[in-house]
Motif scaffolding. Sequence first.
Motif, short mmCIF file in Angstrom:
data_model
loop_
_atom_site.label_atom_id
_atom_site.label_comp_id
_atom_site.label_asym_id
_atom_site.label_seq_id
_atom_site.Cartn_x
_atom_site.Cartn_y
_atom_site.Cartn_z
N ALA A 1 49.29 41.44 46.78
CA ALA A 1 50.06 40.19 46.72
C ALA A 1 50.41 39.70 48.12
O ALA A 1 50.31 38.50 48.41
CB ALA A 1 51.32 40.39 45.89
N GLY A 2 50.82 40.62 48.99
CA GLY A 2 51.17 40.24 50.36
C GLY A 2 49.99 39.61 51.08
O GLY A 2 50.14 38.60 51.78
N GLY A 3 48.82 40.20 50.90
CA GLY A 3 47.62 39.67 51.54
C GLY A 3 47.26 38.29 51.01
O GLY A 3 46.93 37.38 51.78
N LEU A 4 47.33 38.12 49.69
CA LEU A 4 47.00 36.83 49.09
C LEU A 4 47.97 35.75 49.57
O LEU A 4 47.56 34.62 49.87
CB LEU A 4 47.06 36.93 47.56
N VAL A 5 49.24 36.09 49.66
CA VAL A 5 50.25 35.10 50.05
C VAL A 5 50.05 34.65 51.49
O VAL A 5 50.02 33.45 51.79
CB VAL A 5 51.67 35.68 49.86
N ILE A 6 49.92 35.61 52.42
CA ILE A 6 49.84 35.22 53.83
C ILE A 6 48.54 34.48 54.13
O ILE A 6 48.52 33.52 54.91
CB ILE A 6 50.02 36.45 54.76
N CYS A 7 47.44 34.88 53.48
CA CYS A 7 46.17 34.17 53.69
C CYS A 7 46.26 32.74 53.14
O CYS A 7 45.74 31.80 53.75
CB CYS A 7 45.03 34.93 53.02
N SER A 8 46.91 32.58 51.98
CA SER A 8 47.06 31.24 51.40
C SER A 8 47.97 30.37 52.24
O SER A 8 47.74 29.16 52.39
CB SER A 8 47.61 31.36 49.96
N CYS A 9 49.04 30.96 52.79
CA CYS A 9 49.97 30.19 53.62
C CYS A 9 49.29 29.63 54.86
O CYS A 9 49.59 28.51 55.30
CB CYS A 9 51.16 31.06 54.02
N PHE A 10 48.36 30.39 55.46
CA PHE A 10 47.71 29.97 56.69
C PHE A 10 46.34 29.32 56.44
O PHE A 10 45.66 28.93 57.38
CB PHE A 10 47.55 31.15 57.64
N GLY A 11 45.94 29.23 55.16
CA GLY A 11 44.67 28.60 54.84
C GLY A 11 43.47 29.48 55.14
O GLY A 11 42.35 28.97 55.29
N TRP A 12 43.67 30.80 55.21
CA TRP A 12 42.57 31.73 55.46
C TRP A 12 41.89 32.12 54.15
O TRP A 12 42.47 31.95 53.07
CB TRP A 12 43.08 33.00 56.16
N SER A 13 40.70 32.65 54.25
CA SER A 13 40.00 33.15 53.07
C SER A 13 40.78 34.32 52.46
O SER A 13 41.21 35.23 53.18
CB SER A 13 38.60 33.63 53.45
N ASN A 14 40.97 34.29 51.12
CA ASN A 14 41.71 35.37 50.48
C ASN A 14 40.82 36.25 49.60
O ASN A 14 41.31 36.92 48.68
CB ASN A 14 42.90 34.83 49.67
N THR A 15 39.51 36.25 49.89
CA THR A 15 38.65 37.21 49.21
C THR A 15 38.96 38.60 49.78
O THR A 15 39.31 38.74 50.95
CB THR A 15 37.17 36.89 49.43
N LEU A 16 38.84 39.62 48.95
CA LEU A 16 39.20 40.97 49.38
C LEU A 16 38.40 41.45 50.58
O LEU A 16 38.87 42.29 51.35
CB LEU A 16 39.02 41.95 48.21
N SER A 17 37.19 40.94 50.73
CA SER A 17 36.33 41.41 51.83
C SER A 17 36.53 40.63 53.12
O SER A 17 35.96 41.00 54.15
CB SER A 17 34.85 41.33 51.40
N SER A 18 37.35 39.56 53.11
CA SER A 18 37.54 38.77 54.32
C SER A 18 38.41 39.53 55.32
O SER A 18 39.34 40.24 54.93
CB SER A 18 38.19 37.42 53.99
#
Length: 409
Positions: A299-316
């Motif tokens: 969840a932490g990874g998904l949130v921070i990637c979405s906040c900054f507009g980064w790719s949120n695929t697990l392999s990114s």
Amino acid sequence: MIKNWRKYVGPGPLIAAAFIGPGTVTVCSMAGVNFGYELLWALLLSVIATIILQEMAARIGLITQKSLPEVMRAEIQTKAARIFALGLVIVAIVAGNAAYEAGNLSGAVMGLEAFLPQKTTSALGGYFRPLPLLTGLVAWGLLLSGNYRQIEWFMIGVVLIMSGVFLITAMAGKPHLPTLLKGLVPSVRADNILTIVALIGTTVVPYNLFLHSSLVSRKWKSTTTLRYVRADIFIAVILGGLVSMAILVTGTLSTAKQVEIITDLSKSLTPIIGSFAPYFLGIGLFSAGITSSITAPLAGGLVICSCFGWSNTLSSPPMRWTFSGILLLGVIFASLEIKPIELIAMAQLANGILLPVLSTFILWMVNKPEIMGKYKNHLLANILGIAIWVITLILGCKSILSVIQNWSL
């Protein structure tokens, strides 16, 4: 449909696994130890509140095909408000998950210790516990697999095991049904109000709303699947609620005075379920810990990637660096028995503000016809939503007051 039932199973089991962590086991057990069946109604209320909020978050994810942070970035027009909202999300979710990850790993280790007593070794003048590192590596390996479906199916298996353990334990004690049903009648007193707030707070979890919206938008693409989205979350949260209730019943059946380690509860249950009680409950606690150890960094990874507009695929790379960082902090805190008090206090304060703010944003979003179209809220949904918003506001105020009181001591 029956033949292809797997394709209709969504992220619901992850959501259930996320809110049934070691903290839930402890809070529900102590509620049973201290108040018997009296607070079963609070768990029922928390399940209803969770279903309502999670359904709205999931509906937003399905209709917009975006996660909640992405929707916030797009829909909050004022720059200052957008920065405040996203900054609050990052502090509350990322810092909070990093701090609580230590508790998740420690809970999983506590369950393992029923089978494998842990040796503490000295390291650099302190003490090092090896099992949190091994547990963290299991969670990290699964996240590194880069396969959301693999994680979901792992969670389904573990949640079913955990459910079986606590439900069987509760039923083995043959609880008195009329007394149990009486616990579904609301009863609020000065001595149980804090436990009521804690029970609701362990179920209505802010990061689950972010996690759910993101995973739903990844799993389902058509609005025709809304019924499957709803069925997935209804079944998962109801099952999670039943597990929480079973844990409370287990605490009621025990004679323990406190629940800090698994032996506190298992010893008092030995007359009911026999000498294998420590192992039985150890499996349940390990399941609760390992699932939360995976969902918190995810969840932490998904949130921070979405906040900054980064790719949120697990392999990114951004996603891997984020969830790895959260896991690493959890392993360090748990292995060296460091108490991240200030980080937890900051997370509680941010969560206290975030929960009602996020509930407000969700209610605002699901009532925007230009975004949701015919899938916007109807009158009954809004009435229930406002009632839940009041609950989140109370929870938020309680969190903030608790932090202020602790800082003033």
